[in-house]
Design a protein around this motif. Structure first.
Motif, short mmCIF file in Angstrom:
data_model
loop_
_atom_site.label_atom_id
_atom_site.label_comp_id
_atom_site.label_asym_id
_atom_site.label_seq_id
_atom_site.Cartn_x
_atom_site.Cartn_y
_atom_site.Cartn_z
N ASN A 3 -14.61 44.17 -11.86
CA ASN A 3 -14.44 43.44 -10.38
C ASN A 3 -12.92 44.15 -10.10
O ASN A 3 -12.22 44.18 -10.75
CB ASN A 3 -14.49 42.07 -10.75
CG ASN A 3 -13.92 41.17 -9.80
OD1 ASN A 3 -12.81 41.30 -9.67
ND2 ASN A 3 -14.65 40.51 -9.02
N ASP A 106 -6.88 34.01 -16.77
CA ASP A 106 -7.55 32.99 -15.73
C ASP A 106 -8.24 33.91 -14.56
O ASP A 106 -9.31 33.34 -14.04
CB ASP A 106 -6.22 32.50 -14.74
CG ASP A 106 -5.54 31.24 -15.73
OD1 ASP A 106 -6.33 30.68 -16.41
OD2 ASP A 106 -4.43 30.88 -15.43
N ALA A 108 -10.10 36.44 -15.36
CA ALA A 108 -11.43 36.79 -16.07
C ALA A 108 -12.39 35.86 -16.08
O ALA A 108 -13.40 35.75 -15.69
CB ALA A 108 -11.11 37.20 -17.54
N ASP A 109 -11.61 34.34 -16.07
CA ASP A 109 -12.61 33.24 -16.01
C ASP A 109 -13.03 33.12 -14.43
O ASP A 109 -14.20 32.83 -14.33
CB ASP A 109 -11.48 32.04 -16.24
CG ASP A 109 -11.94 31.27 -17.32
OD1 ASP A 109 -13.16 31.32 -17.69
OD2 ASP A 109 -11.19 30.28 -17.66
N GLU A 110 -12.09 33.33 -13.63
CA GLU A 110 -12.50 33.00 -12.15
C GLU A 110 -13.71 34.17 -11.77
O GLU A 110 -14.69 33.59 -11.06
CB GLU A 110 -11.30 33.51 -11.45
CG GLU A 110 -11.30 33.02 -9.81
CD GLU A 110 -10.38 33.60 -9.07
OE1 GLU A 110 -8.90 33.69 -9.58
OE2 GLU A 110 -10.29 34.52 -8.03
N VAL A 111 -13.54 35.44 -12.28
CA VAL A 111 -14.71 36.33 -11.78
C VAL A 111 -15.68 36.23 -12.94
O VAL A 111 -16.65 37.22 -12.79
CB VAL A 111 -14.16 37.69 -11.65
CG1 VAL A 111 -12.91 37.73 -10.55
CG2 VAL A 111 -13.46 38.49 -12.78
N LYS A 112 -15.80 35.50 -13.82
CA LYS A 112 -16.82 35.19 -14.76
C LYS A 112 -16.98 36.68 -15.65
O LYS A 112 -18.00 36.87 -15.79
CB LYS A 112 -18.18 34.82 -14.05
CG LYS A 112 -17.98 33.31 -13.37
CD LYS A 112 -19.27 32.85 -13.12
CE LYS A 112 -19.44 31.57 -12.83
NZ LYS A 112 -18.15 30.92 -11.93
N ASP A 113 -15.86 37.08 -15.95
CA ASP A 113 -15.97 38.52 -16.93
C ASP A 113 -15.78 37.87 -18.33
O ASP A 113 -14.58 37.81 -19.05
CB ASP A 113 -14.94 39.42 -16.45
CG ASP A 113 -15.07 40.78 -17.09
OD1 ASP A 113 -15.69 40.92 -18.01
OD2 ASP A 113 -14.59 41.82 -16.35
N ARG A 114 -16.87 37.65 -19.03
CA ARG A 114 -16.74 37.04 -20.43
C ARG A 114 -16.32 38.20 -21.36
O ARG A 114 -15.63 38.06 -22.35
CB ARG A 114 -18.02 36.56 -20.76
CG ARG A 114 -18.39 35.27 -19.77
CD ARG A 114 -19.61 34.46 -20.71
NE ARG A 114 -20.30 33.77 -19.73
CZ ARG A 114 -19.84 32.77 -18.75
NH1 ARG A 114 -18.49 32.65 -18.97
NH2 ARG A 114 -20.28 32.25 -18.05
N LEU A 117 -12.84 38.46 -21.19
CA LEU A 117 -12.03 37.29 -21.80
C LEU A 117 -12.19 37.56 -23.38
O LEU A 117 -10.91 37.31 -24.09
CB LEU A 117 -12.97 36.09 -21.53
CG LEU A 117 -12.54 35.36 -20.50
CD1 LEU A 117 -13.43 34.05 -20.40
CD2 LEU A 117 -11.27 34.73 -20.75
#
Ligand code: OFO
Length: 169
Positions: A3, A106, A108-114, A117
């Motif tokens: 992203n 944060d 990575a969390d926001e853009v849902k990039d597991r 993470l």
């Protein structure tokens, strides 16, 4: 594919890791001038670790199909006038880097990039170790105070630190 926001956050952190390498190179020079070879070695290992941290993210951005953008590195300033103060600055810097890794997570969390993470988990653990290492030397320096003999003993101790190339991610 990375992203765009995540890619920018990684590129910013790559810059911070290279800045850390630069800062520790400057601190190494401070100890070269004092002829404290153990401290010189300790910072030399630190320099190599920071380089590995930067390159770990550099490779990861490529691996995810992203674009690495190398940003200008700030001029490092060694603010401390004594070994104790230099280590106080080092601890403060590592705490700052920890906050940056948290901010990266944060994003990575926001853009849902597991995947990011899970990759960053290694860096989070590394920061716990870094802060603990620096904190250990700082505690010794506080105990030592003005005792030159004890400072030379610590210097001898720090000469034994070796760089082990980390397996990142
Ligand atoms: Fe890259 O861990 Fe220190 O700054």
């Amino acid at each position: 594919m990375l992203n765009e926001k995540m890619e920018k956050a990684f590129n910013d952190q790559i810059n911070k890791e290279f800045y850390s390498e630069y800062l520790y190179l400057a601190m190494k020079s401070y100890f070269v001038e004092l002829n404290l070879q153990g401290f010189v070695n300790w910072f030399d290992v630190q320099v190599q670790e920071e380089h590995a941290h930067a390159m770990g993210m550099y490779d990861y951005v490529h691996e995810r199909g992203g674009k690495v953008e190398l940003l200008a590195i700030d001029k490092p300033e060694v603010e401390g006038k004594t070994p104790l103060e230099v280590f106080e600055q080092t601890l403060k810097h590592e705490q700052y880097v920890t906050s940056r890794i948290n901010a990266l997570m944060d994003v990575a969390d926001e853009v849902k990039d597991r995947a990011a993470l899970s990759f960053l988990d290694w860096y989070l653990k590394e920061q716990v170790e870094e802060e603990s290492n620096v904190g250990g030397v700082l505690a010794s320096l506080k105990l030592i105070g003005d005792d030159k003999k004890a400072l030379l003993m610590l210097d001898k101790d720090l000469a034994t630190r070796t760089f082990v190339a980390p397996v990142i991610g």
